[in-house]
Design a protein around this motif. Structure first.
Motif, PDB file in Angstrom:
ATOM      1  N   MET A 102      80.104  28.075 151.084  1.00 44.69           N
ATOM      2  CA  MET A 102      79.983  28.248 149.637  1.00 44.69           C
ATOM      3  C   MET A 102      78.613  27.819 149.131  1.00 44.69           C
ATOM      4  SD  MET A 102      83.798  27.552 148.157  1.00 44.69           S
ATOM      5  CE  MET A 102      83.322  27.931 146.492  1.00 44.69           C
ATOM      6  N   LEU A 103      78.028  26.787 149.713  1.00 49.55           N
ATOM      7  CA  LEU A 103      76.675  26.399 149.319  1.00 49.55           C
ATOM      8  C   LEU A 103      75.700  27.524 149.638  1.00 49.55           C
ATOM      9  CD1 LEU A 103      74.532  24.492 148.235  1.00 49.55           C
ATOM     10  CD2 LEU A 103      74.469  23.404 150.494  1.00 49.55           C
ATOM     11  N   ALA A 104      75.797  28.069 150.847  1.00 48.54           N
ATOM     12  CA  ALA A 104      74.912  29.173 151.222  1.00 48.54           C
ATOM     13  C   ALA A 104      75.100  30.362 150.284  1.00 48.54           C
ATOM     14  CB  ALA A 104      75.178  29.586 152.669  1.00 48.54           C
ATOM     15  N   PHE A 105      76.340  30.675 149.968  1.00 48.47           N
ATOM     16  CA  PHE A 105      76.646  31.796 149.088  1.00 48.47           C
ATOM     17  C   PHE A 105      76.073  31.560 147.688  1.00 48.47           C
ATOM     18  CE2 PHE A 105      79.742  34.373 146.563  1.00 48.47           C
ATOM     19  CZ  PHE A 105      79.381  35.620 147.083  1.00 48.47           C
ATOM     20  N   CYS A 106      76.246  30.365 147.161  1.00 46.23           N
ATOM     21  CA  CYS A 106      75.709  30.045 145.836  1.00 46.23           C
ATOM     22  C   CYS A 106      74.193  30.178 145.805  1.00 46.23           C
ATOM     23  CB  CYS A 106      76.105  28.634 145.415  1.00 46.23           C
ATOM     24  SG  CYS A 106      77.823  28.485 144.930  1.00 46.23           S
ATOM     25  N   ILE A 107      73.539  29.711 146.850  1.00 45.29           N
ATOM     26  CA  ILE A 107      72.072  29.818 146.908  1.00 45.29           C
ATOM     27  C   ILE A 107      71.667  31.290 146.929  1.00 45.29           C
ATOM     28  CG2 ILE A 107      70.025  29.331 148.307  1.00 45.29           C
ATOM     29  CD1 ILE A 107      71.230  26.892 146.781  1.00 45.29           C
ATOM     30  N   GLU A 108      72.382  32.104 147.674  1.00 50.45           N
ATOM     31  CA  GLU A 108      72.061  33.535 147.722  1.00 50.45           C
ATOM     32  C   GLU A 108      72.273  34.233 146.390  1.00 50.45           C
ATOM     33  OE1 GLU A 108      74.387  35.226 150.893  1.00 50.45           O
ATOM     34  OE2 GLU A 108      72.718  35.016 152.282  1.00 50.45           O
ATOM     35  N   LEU A 109      73.221  33.762 145.599  1.00 45.84           N
ATOM     36  CA  LEU A 109      73.550  34.418 144.330  1.00 45.84           C
ATOM     37  C   LEU A 109      72.682  33.968 143.163  1.00 45.84           C
ATOM     38  CD1 LEU A 109      77.444  34.506 144.425  1.00 45.84           C
ATOM     39  CD2 LEU A 109      75.837  36.341 144.959  1.00 45.84           C
ATOM     40  N   ARG A 110      71.796  33.021 143.384  1.00 45.66           N
ATOM     41  CA  ARG A 110      71.004  32.527 142.260  1.00 45.66           C
ATOM     42  C   ARG A 110      70.158  33.664 141.680  1.00 45.66           C
ATOM     43  NH1 ARG A 110      67.926  31.194 146.508  1.00 45.66           N
ATOM     44  NH2 ARG A 110      65.667  31.344 146.285  1.00 45.66           N
ATOM     45  N   PRO A 111      70.031  33.678 140.374  1.00 39.22           N
ATOM     46  CA  PRO A 111      69.238  34.726 139.726  1.00 39.22           C
ATOM     47  C   PRO A 111      67.761  34.655 140.136  1.00 39.22           C
ATOM     48  CG  PRO A 111      70.587  33.522 138.129  1.00 39.22           C
ATOM     49  CD  PRO A 111      70.674  32.789 139.429  1.00 39.22           C
ATOM     50  N   ALA A 112      67.106  35.773 140.099  1.00 40.93           N
ATOM     51  CA  ALA A 112      65.675  35.826 140.419  1.00 40.93           C
ATOM     52  C   ALA A 112      64.920  34.858 139.510  1.00 40.93           C
ATOM     53  CB  ALA A 112      65.150  37.245 140.244  1.00 40.93           C
ATOM     54  N   GLY A 113      64.036  34.101 140.103  1.00 41.35           N
ATOM     55  CA  GLY A 113      63.242  33.153 139.336  1.00 41.35           C
ATOM     56  C   GLY A 113      63.937  31.831 139.060  1.00 41.35           C
ATOM     57  N   TYR A 114      65.218  31.718 139.428  1.00 49.75           N
ATOM     58  CA  TYR A 114      65.967  30.481 139.202  1.00 49.75           C
ATOM     59  C   TYR A 114      65.731  29.563 140.398  1.00 49.75           C
ATOM     60  CZ  TYR A 114      69.805  27.662 137.319  1.00 49.75           C
ATOM     61  OH  TYR A 114      70.559  26.656 136.766  1.00 49.75           O
ATOM     62  N   SER A 115      65.436  28.343 140.147  1.00 48.90           N
ATOM     63  CA  SER A 115      65.082  27.406 141.207  1.00 48.90           C
ATOM     64  C   SER A 115      66.271  27.094 142.127  1.00 48.90           C
ATOM     65  CB  SER A 115      64.541  26.142 140.560  1.00 48.90           C
ATOM     66  OG  SER A 115      65.117  24.984 141.012  1.00 48.90           O
ATOM     67  N   THR A 116      65.974  27.001 143.412  1.00 45.51           N
ATOM     68  CA  THR A 116      66.991  26.611 144.391  1.00 45.51           C
ATOM     69  C   THR A 116      67.510  25.212 144.068  1.00 45.51           C
ATOM     70  OG1 THR A 116      65.955  27.976 146.070  1.00 45.51           O
ATOM     71  CG2 THR A 116      67.438  26.269 146.854  1.00 45.51           C
ATOM     72  N   MET A 119      69.982  25.352 141.262  1.00 48.09           N
ATOM     73  CA  MET A 119      71.260  25.912 141.719  1.00 48.09           C
ATOM     74  C   MET A 119      72.038  24.870 142.515  1.00 48.09           C
ATOM     75  SD  MET A 119      72.909  28.597 141.291  1.00 48.09           S
ATOM     76  CE  MET A 119      73.640  30.079 141.853  1.00 48.09           C
ATOM     77  N   MET A 120      71.352  24.146 143.384  1.00 49.91           N
ATOM     78  CA  MET A 120      72.018  23.110 144.169  1.00 49.91           C
ATOM     79  C   MET A 120      72.517  21.973 143.275  1.00 49.91           C
ATOM     80  SD  MET A 120      69.708  23.023 147.628  1.00 49.91           S
ATOM     81  CE  MET A 120      70.650  21.692 148.345  1.00 49.91           C
ATOM     82  N   SER A 121      71.791  21.680 142.200  1.00 51.63           N
ATOM     83  CA  SER A 121      72.251  20.607 141.312  1.00 51.63           C
ATOM     84  C   SER A 121      73.542  21.016 140.603  1.00 51.63           C
ATOM     85  CB  SER A 121      71.170  20.214 140.311  1.00 51.63           C
ATOM     86  OG  SER A 121      70.941  21.238 139.373  1.00 51.63           O
ATOM     87  N   TRP A 122      73.664  22.278 140.209  1.00 51.68           N
ATOM     88  CA  TRP A 122      74.909  22.751 139.615  1.00 51.68           C
ATOM     89  C   TRP A 122      76.049  22.709 140.633  1.00 51.68           C
ATOM     90  CZ3 TRP A 122      76.103  23.001 134.769  1.00 51.68           C
ATOM     91  CH2 TRP A 122      75.104  23.167 133.807  1.00 51.68           C
TER      92      TRP A 122
END
Length: 167
Positions: A102-116, A119-122
């Protein structure tokens, strides 16, 4: 979904040790079973990362959610040590797979220009929220309805998440 999973895990973490103690297991054995969960969670993470791809994400997460939910509900069926050991092993493997994939999936789904990092903090904030809710709910369920009902109810959340990823 991750918040739901950690709510289930938090609830289980609160009630599993006293359930074992109530069934006559020594604290040494309780510690061993809880450590088995942690060890298999650790063992599952690297292979999950190696096998993960966006194309396989739903399959990997779906299978792990099913195993996670069923192993949680399985605790309601009895306290025989080999049964508990098998459930705990499956539970640890499944939780490690779910968290990693799920962490990998969330990182892949982050919007363009949105910081990794953002996303990890959320993602990690949702973990804390899940544990906060789950720890309280698990204890309340066990006190109000007994361990069997608590295990069954806690096991529903991963199954509900499973349905959410397939619908």
């Amino acid at each position: 979904e991750k918040k739901t999973i950690t709510a289930s895990e938090g609830g289980l973490n609160v009630i599993y040790p006293p359930f074992l103690e109530q069934n006559g297991y020594s604290l040494e054995l309780v510690g061993g079973l809880v450590s088995l969960f942690a060890a298999l969670q650790l063992v599952s993470r690297l292979p999950t990362g190696a096998l993960y791809s966006r194309a396989r994400a739903r399959l990997i997460i779906g299978l792990a959610l099913a195993a996670f939910g069923l192993s949680t509900m399985g605790y309601a069926l009895g306290a025989w040590l080999p049964w508990l050991g098998a459930l705990t092993a499956l539970h640890g493997l499944a939780f490690g797979v779910v968290g990693t994939a799920m962490l990998a999936f969330c990182i892949e789904l982050r919007p363009a220009g949105y910081s990794t990092a953002a996303m990890m903090s959320w993602y990690t904030a949702s973990l804390s929220a899940g544990y906060m809710v789950g720890n309280t709910a698990g204890g309340w369920l066990a006190d109000a309805f007994g361990y069997g009902v608590a295990f069954l109810v806690i096991g529903v959340a991963p199954v509900a998440s499973l349905l959410a990823i397939w619908l």
